[in-house]
Design a protein around this motif. Sequence first.
Motif, PDB file in Angstrom:
ATOM      1  N   ARG A 174      89.128  89.484  35.583  1.00 34.23           N
ATOM      2  CA  ARG A 174      89.635  88.418  36.702  1.00 34.23           C
ATOM      3  C   ARG A 174      88.476  87.644  37.050  1.00 34.23           C
ATOM      4  NH1 ARG A 174      92.390  92.008  41.430  1.00 34.23           N
ATOM      5  NH2 ARG A 174      93.105  89.917  42.173  1.00 34.23           N
ATOM      6  N   LEU A 175      87.346  87.975  37.195  1.00 37.24           N
ATOM      7  CA  LEU A 175      86.401  86.693  37.417  1.00 37.24           C
ATOM      8  C   LEU A 175      86.392  85.830  36.107  1.00 37.24           C
ATOM      9  CD1 LEU A 175      83.510  88.425  39.215  1.00 37.24           C
ATOM     10  CD2 LEU A 175      85.342  87.421  40.247  1.00 37.24           C
ATOM     11  N   GLU A 176      86.376  86.276  35.082  1.00 37.35           N
ATOM     12  CA  GLU A 176      86.237  85.429  33.839  1.00 37.35           C
ATOM     13  C   GLU A 176      87.654  84.613  33.989  1.00 37.35           C
ATOM     14  OE1 GLU A 176      86.549  83.837  29.783  1.00 37.35           O
ATOM     15  OE2 GLU A 176      88.375  85.145  30.927  1.00 37.35           O
ATOM     16  N   SER A 177      88.805  84.900  34.228  1.00 35.92           N
ATOM     17  CA  SER A 177      89.806  83.941  34.397  1.00 35.92           C
ATOM     18  C   SER A 177      89.624  82.937  35.281  1.00 35.92           C
ATOM     19  CB  SER A 177      91.075  85.062  34.604  1.00 35.92           C
ATOM     20  OG  SER A 177      91.600  85.645  33.724  1.00 35.92           O
ATOM     21  N   GLN A 213      73.722  88.119  47.214  1.00 37.84           N
ATOM     22  CA  GLN A 213      73.662  86.522  47.277  1.00 37.84           C
ATOM     23  C   GLN A 213      74.717  85.907  46.504  1.00 37.84           C
ATOM     24  OE1 GLN A 213      69.612  86.329  47.006  1.00 37.84           O
ATOM     25  NE2 GLN A 213      69.204  86.103  49.026  1.00 37.84           N
ATOM     26  N   LYS A 214      74.695  86.277  45.135  1.00 34.53           N
ATOM     27  CA  LYS A 214      75.799  85.646  44.530  1.00 34.53           C
ATOM     28  C   LYS A 214      77.051  85.998  44.711  1.00 34.53           C
ATOM     29  CE  LYS A 214      72.734  86.027  40.246  1.00 34.53           C
ATOM     30  NZ  LYS A 214      72.597  86.611  39.181  1.00 34.53           N
ATOM     31  N   LEU A 215      77.453  87.509  45.154  1.00 35.21           N
ATOM     32  CA  LEU A 215      78.707  87.529  45.568  1.00 35.21           C
ATOM     33  C   LEU A 215      79.036  87.084  46.761  1.00 35.21           C
ATOM     34  CD1 LEU A 215      81.293  89.060  45.435  1.00 35.21           C
ATOM     35  CD2 LEU A 215      80.166  90.845  46.431  1.00 35.21           C
ATOM     36  N   ALA A 216      78.284  86.684  47.829  1.00 37.19           N
ATOM     37  CA  ALA A 216      78.434  86.067  49.016  1.00 37.19           C
ATOM     38  C   ALA A 216      78.971  84.622  48.845  1.00 37.19           C
ATOM     39  CB  ALA A 216      77.092  86.049  50.056  1.00 37.19           C
ATOM     40  N   LEU A 217      78.354  83.966  47.892  1.00 38.72           N
ATOM     41  CA  LEU A 217      78.579  82.463  47.632  1.00 38.72           C
ATOM     42  C   LEU A 217      79.871  82.360  47.122  1.00 38.72           C
ATOM     43  CD1 LEU A 217      74.912  81.579  46.028  1.00 38.72           C
ATOM     44  CD2 LEU A 217      76.238  80.730  48.381  1.00 38.72           C
ATOM     45  N   ILE A 218      80.488  83.548  46.267  1.00 41.15           N
ATOM     46  CA  ILE A 218      81.726  83.032  45.629  1.00 41.15           C
ATOM     47  C   ILE A 218      82.863  83.706  46.285  1.00 41.15           C
ATOM     48  CG2 ILE A 218      80.652  82.806  43.446  1.00 41.15           C
ATOM     49  CD1 ILE A 218      82.050  85.453  42.487  1.00 41.15           C
ATOM     50  N   GLU A 219      82.531  84.565  47.256  1.00 43.01           N
ATOM     51  CA  GLU A 219      83.542  85.607  47.860  1.00 43.01           C
ATOM     52  C   GLU A 219      84.512  84.986  48.503  1.00 43.01           C
ATOM     53  OE1 GLU A 219      83.352  89.376  51.157  1.00 43.01           O
ATOM     54  OE2 GLU A 219      81.514  88.348  50.643  1.00 43.01           O
ATOM     55  N   ASN A 220      84.343  83.774  49.026  1.00 43.20           N
ATOM     56  CA  ASN A 220      85.627  83.103  49.723  1.00 43.20           C
ATOM     57  C   ASN A 220      86.152  82.029  48.807  1.00 43.20           C
ATOM     58  OD1 ASN A 220      85.201  84.419  52.189  1.00 43.20           O
ATOM     59  ND2 ASN A 220      83.353  83.418  52.830  1.00 43.20           N
ATOM     60  N   TYR A 221      85.879  82.356  47.830  1.00 43.72           N
ATOM     61  CA  TYR A 221      86.697  81.080  46.780  1.00 43.72           C
ATOM     62  C   TYR A 221      88.088  81.356  46.706  1.00 43.72           C
ATOM     63  CZ  TYR A 221      87.588  78.401  42.624  1.00 43.72           C
ATOM     64  OH  TYR A 221      88.245  77.358  41.803  1.00 43.72           O
ATOM     65  N   SER A 222      88.633  82.532  46.852  1.00 40.26           N
ATOM     66  CA  SER A 222      89.730  82.695  46.611  1.00 40.26           C
ATOM     67  C   SER A 222      90.292  84.111  47.192  1.00 40.26           C
ATOM     68  CB  SER A 222      90.217  82.706  45.230  1.00 40.26           C
ATOM     69  OG  SER A 222      89.770  84.076  44.479  1.00 40.26           O
ATOM     70  N   PRO A 223      91.340  84.424  47.647  1.00 39.04           N
ATOM     71  CA  PRO A 223      92.041  85.525  47.874  1.00 39.04           C
ATOM     72  C   PRO A 223      91.798  86.693  47.126  1.00 39.04           C
ATOM     73  CG  PRO A 223      93.534  83.847  48.498  1.00 39.04           C
ATOM     74  CD  PRO A 223      92.584  83.385  47.688  1.00 39.04           C
ATOM     75  N   GLU A 224      91.780  86.187  45.818  1.00 33.58           N
ATOM     76  CA  GLU A 224      91.580  87.221  44.830  1.00 33.58           C
ATOM     77  C   GLU A 224      90.021  87.709  44.730  1.00 33.58           C
ATOM     78  OE1 GLU A 224      92.776  87.295  39.991  1.00 33.58           O
ATOM     79  OE2 GLU A 224      92.638  85.499  40.831  1.00 33.58           O
ATOM     80  N   ILE A 225      89.317  86.978  45.101  1.00 31.31           N
ATOM     81  CA  ILE A 225      87.521  87.316  44.773  1.00 31.31           C
ATOM     82  C   ILE A 225      87.695  88.182  46.226  1.00 31.31           C
ATOM     83  CG2 ILE A 225      85.383  86.780  45.066  1.00 31.31           C
ATOM     84  CD1 ILE A 225      86.039  84.361  43.024  1.00 31.31           C
ATOM     85  N   GLN A 226      88.048  87.823  47.103  1.00 34.82           N
ATOM     86  CA  GLN A 226      88.148  88.565  48.497  1.00 34.82           C
ATOM     87  C   GLN A 226      88.443  89.943  48.358  1.00 34.82           C
ATOM     88  OE1 GLN A 226      90.249  85.975  51.139  1.00 34.82           O
ATOM     89  NE2 GLN A 226      88.113  84.583  51.858  1.00 34.82           N
ATOM     90  N   ARG A 240      95.830  78.224  37.390  1.00 34.07           N
ATOM     91  CA  ARG A 240      97.186  77.763  37.577  1.00 34.07           C
ATOM     92  C   ARG A 240      97.963  78.330  38.754  1.00 34.07           C
ATOM     93  NH1 ARG A 240      98.829  77.685  31.583  1.00 34.07           N
ATOM     94  NH2 ARG A 240      97.020  78.467  31.352  1.00 34.07           N
ATOM     95  N   PHE A 241      97.929  79.642  38.865  1.00 37.58           N
ATOM     96  CA  PHE A 241      98.660  80.341  39.818  1.00 37.58           C
ATOM     97  C   PHE A 241      98.057  80.029  41.038  1.00 37.58           C
ATOM     98  CE2 PHE A 241     100.840  83.130  36.778  1.00 37.58           C
ATOM     99  CZ  PHE A 241     102.077  83.328  37.297  1.00 37.58           C
ATOM    100  N   GLN A 242      96.693  80.176  41.258  1.00 39.91           N
ATOM    101  CA  GLN A 242      95.863  79.710  42.417  1.00 39.91           C
ATOM    102  C   GLN A 242      96.321  78.403  42.854  1.00 39.91           C
ATOM    103  OE1 GLN A 242      91.722  80.231  41.966  1.00 39.91           O
ATOM    104  NE2 GLN A 242      91.522  80.691  44.163  1.00 39.91           N
ATOM    105  N   GLN A 243      96.107  77.557  42.059  1.00 38.78           N
ATOM    106  CA  GLN A 243      96.652  76.165  42.448  1.00 38.78           C
ATOM    107  C   GLN A 243      97.874  76.067  42.804  1.00 38.78           C
ATOM    108  OE1 GLN A 243      95.992  73.196  39.519  1.00 38.78           O
ATOM    109  NE2 GLN A 243      97.120  71.582  40.622  1.00 38.78           N
ATOM    110  N   ALA A 244      99.069  76.339  42.334  1.00 42.67           N
ATOM    111  CA  ALA A 244     100.367  76.525  42.618  1.00 42.67           C
ATOM    112  C   ALA A 244     100.427  76.935  44.079  1.00 42.67           C
ATOM    113  CB  ALA A 244     101.215  77.302  41.759  1.00 42.67           C
TER     114      ALA A 244
END
Length: 188
Positions: A163-166, A81-94, A176-180
């Motif tokens: 990666r998740l800690e970052s 459930q936790k993974l499902a909640l963050i999975e679509n946050y970024s391509p990196e997590i996907q 910052r890379f993600q925002q850019a």
Amino acid sequence: MNIDHSELAKRVIELSGGKQNLSDEMDQKLARISNKWDQDVGAIGRILRAHLFVEHFITECLIAFNPALGDLDKARLSFSQKLALIENYSPEIQELAAGIRRLNKVRNQLAHTLEAKVTDKDKESLLSVKTFSALREELAKPGYPSDNNMDVVEDFAKHVGSRLESLADPGSLANRFQQARREYEQRT
């Protein structure tokens, strides 16, 4: 009601076909039980540590991405459930999600079978996370990374944690890379 335990024991022996049959049956059961107990505690520890490590950083991301979320302990969310909640946050997590699910499957198999094993299929699933695999190979040069299944699990967990800690740190270079990247994609 008073039970005569001596009479009860005699009847169990009789129903078992005698003392020798009952003794043999109990020895067989003990051998099966001992087989489940006598597992590789080092392997169990490595799998559990990797899983708990990844879950810690998934939880950190969940909290960082949703600062007004409330008490996660009271919500009693599962790993999935936790993974499902963050999975679509970024391509990196996907990208990491399939490997994270595989790690969870390894941990669940351990919980249900009491056998600590990481198969070649598990290893290949983790190595199919391209960024993890490429970084692992580059970092090992001029040599080669370990091919040991358990080493791959631990390396993957460390990679995910890093990666998740970052991502959970709003001031991190990764964010910052993600925002850019988001800004660039919005312009094009």
